[in-house]
Scaffold this motif. Structure first.
Motif: not given
Length: 445
Positions: A191-197
């Protein structure tokens, strides 16, 4: 259970782990009476099982810098407890990282995650690698080497890491990419990933926003408003800057921020323009807070946190553990502080906590006040499992509801006979009871 006896035994078995012992002692001394009201807990030796992590992974991480030199760091993952859900907790990259710090963080995470009402156990990991001064390619190579050692131990239903000190969106992206390659799957393992992925909206803001939402609930218990209050913040990373952003939007005055090199003091409060400068300075240029002091000609205290130097109504320590000691607490109280809400994990020493409680000021421990970050991580996990993306407004509304519920639990278990709310006891008892009941239901594992 005799709390002191258990603590003495842990000190004997785990010497040279002061942060871990400190975290355990704070919890055990506040839940001792509740624990002893349930004799079945002692019969199953539940407290020792809860204090000792389920498992610890330690490994060497070898990586190559831009000049072709090979470096070696230590990597760790502490999977503390998964009684109520898969292990969940951040990864920290900082030169100070050691096993004691990670064990304390994983222990705290277990109770924090329990308070969120979401199905998440407790874990923590990291390395003594510091991204500071490293190129993007060096950070990428380190993150890839780290995950090459760890990827078999994590997964969407096993252990879901996130960011922490030294680990932001860049580092999470590199680690997620390497995990995806090694595991050959695209799942919500980080979690804390980029919104695109697969990332969630307002995840970067969540810990800071959540801390402010908890603070607002505390102030309501005394009929107080945040508007016009002078707030001293330590740190200048995501937690601190988004705490400041939310405070400014509510009419508060942010008078201080800091980094590991020193602190600034702005008696009249930061303007939105000045906060925007700090955002750019820290998040884009990776600069130091002293550069803000030079740009705006404000007071700068080299090598010090703000607590001894500022007059404030509210303190929100958002940097690191044990940054406020007893002397700092006494100085804050003498300078008019009426509330402390922790954005970092265990930033106040036991002596400082005693001073806050003796003065009967509002004091919220990190496991309650800074639970907003992991709460939105849990919401990110839910979105990933459904292959959905929620709007920022929906995530923020859910975050506010979670922080309000955490506050209610703290009030339920922490209100004393004279009406004072002991948020330390409230958070510890509420978090403990949920985990304890789950462990009892699942047998001796």
């Amino acid at each position: 259970m005799n709390a002191l006896s258990v603590i003495d035994d842990l000190k004997r078995r785990f010497p040279n782990e002061p942060e871990y012992i400190q975290a355990v002692e704070e919890v055990l001394t506040s839940i001792e009476d509740v624990y002893n009201e349930n004799p079945e807990f002692e019969r199953y030796n539940l407290i020792e099982r809860l204090c000792i992590p389920d498992r610890i992974f330690a490994f060497r991480v070898s990586w190559v810098d831009d000049k072709g030199k090979v470096h070696n760091n230590m990597g760790y993952r502490v999977q503390h407890n998964n009684a109520i859900g898969p292990y969940k907790g951040g990864i920290r990259f900082h030169s100070s990282v050691n096993l004691s710090i990670l064990k304390f963080l994983a222990f705290e995470q277990t109770f924090k995650n329990s308070l969120t009402t979401l199905a998440m156990g407790g874990a923590k990991g990291g390395s003594d690698f510091s991204p500071r001064g490293k190129s993007d390619m060096e950070v990428m190579r380190f993150c890839q080497a780290f995950i090459q050692e760890l990827w078999r131990q994590i997964g969407p239903d096993t252990d879901v890491p996130a960011g922490d000190i030294g680990v932001g969106g860049r580092e999470v992206g590199y680690m997620f990419g390497e995990y995806k390659k090694m595991a050959r799957e695209f799942t919500g393992t980080f979690t804390g990933k980029g919104y695109e992925f697969g990332g969630s909206l307002i995840r970067p803001e969540a810990t800071g926003y959540g801390n402010v939402y908890f603070l607002l609930e505390m102030l309501k218990t005394r009929g107080l408003s945040i508007e016009g209050k002078r707030v001293a913040i330590s740190g200048s990373g995501n937690v601190a800057t988004y705490t400041a952003e939310k405070l400014l939007s509510l009419g508060a005055k942010v008078v201080s921020m800091s980094d590991s090199d020193g602190s600034i003091y702005v008696p009249d409060g930061l303007s939105q323009e000045q906060l925007d400068y700090i955002f750019k300075l820290k998040n884009i240029y990776r600069g130091r807070i002293r550069e803000f002091a030079e740009e705006y000609e404000c007071q700068y205290f080299e090598g010090e946190r703000p607590w001894q130097h500022v007059a404030c109504d509210i303190a929100m320590p958002s940097a690191t553990q044990n940054e406020i000691d007893g002397d700092d607490a006494r100085a804050l109280i003498a300078n008019g502080c009426i509330a402390v809400s922790e954005g970092a994990n265990m930033p106040s020493t036991p002596d400082a906590i005693r001073e806050f409680q003796k003065a009967r000021i509002l004091y919220a421990p990190g496991k309650a006040a800074n639970a907003g970050g992991v709460s939105v991580s849990g919401l990110e996990m839910a979105q990933n499992s459904q292959k959905l993306s929620w709007s920022a407004e929906e995530v923020d509304r859910k975050l506010q509801d979670i922080m309000t519920e955490i506050h209610k639990q703290c009030v339920k278990y922490g209100t004393e006979e004279d009406g004072y709310i002991n948020y330390v006891r409230g958070a510890n008892v509420a978090g403990f009871m949920k985990v304890a009941r789950a462990m009892m239901a699942q047998g001796v594992l």
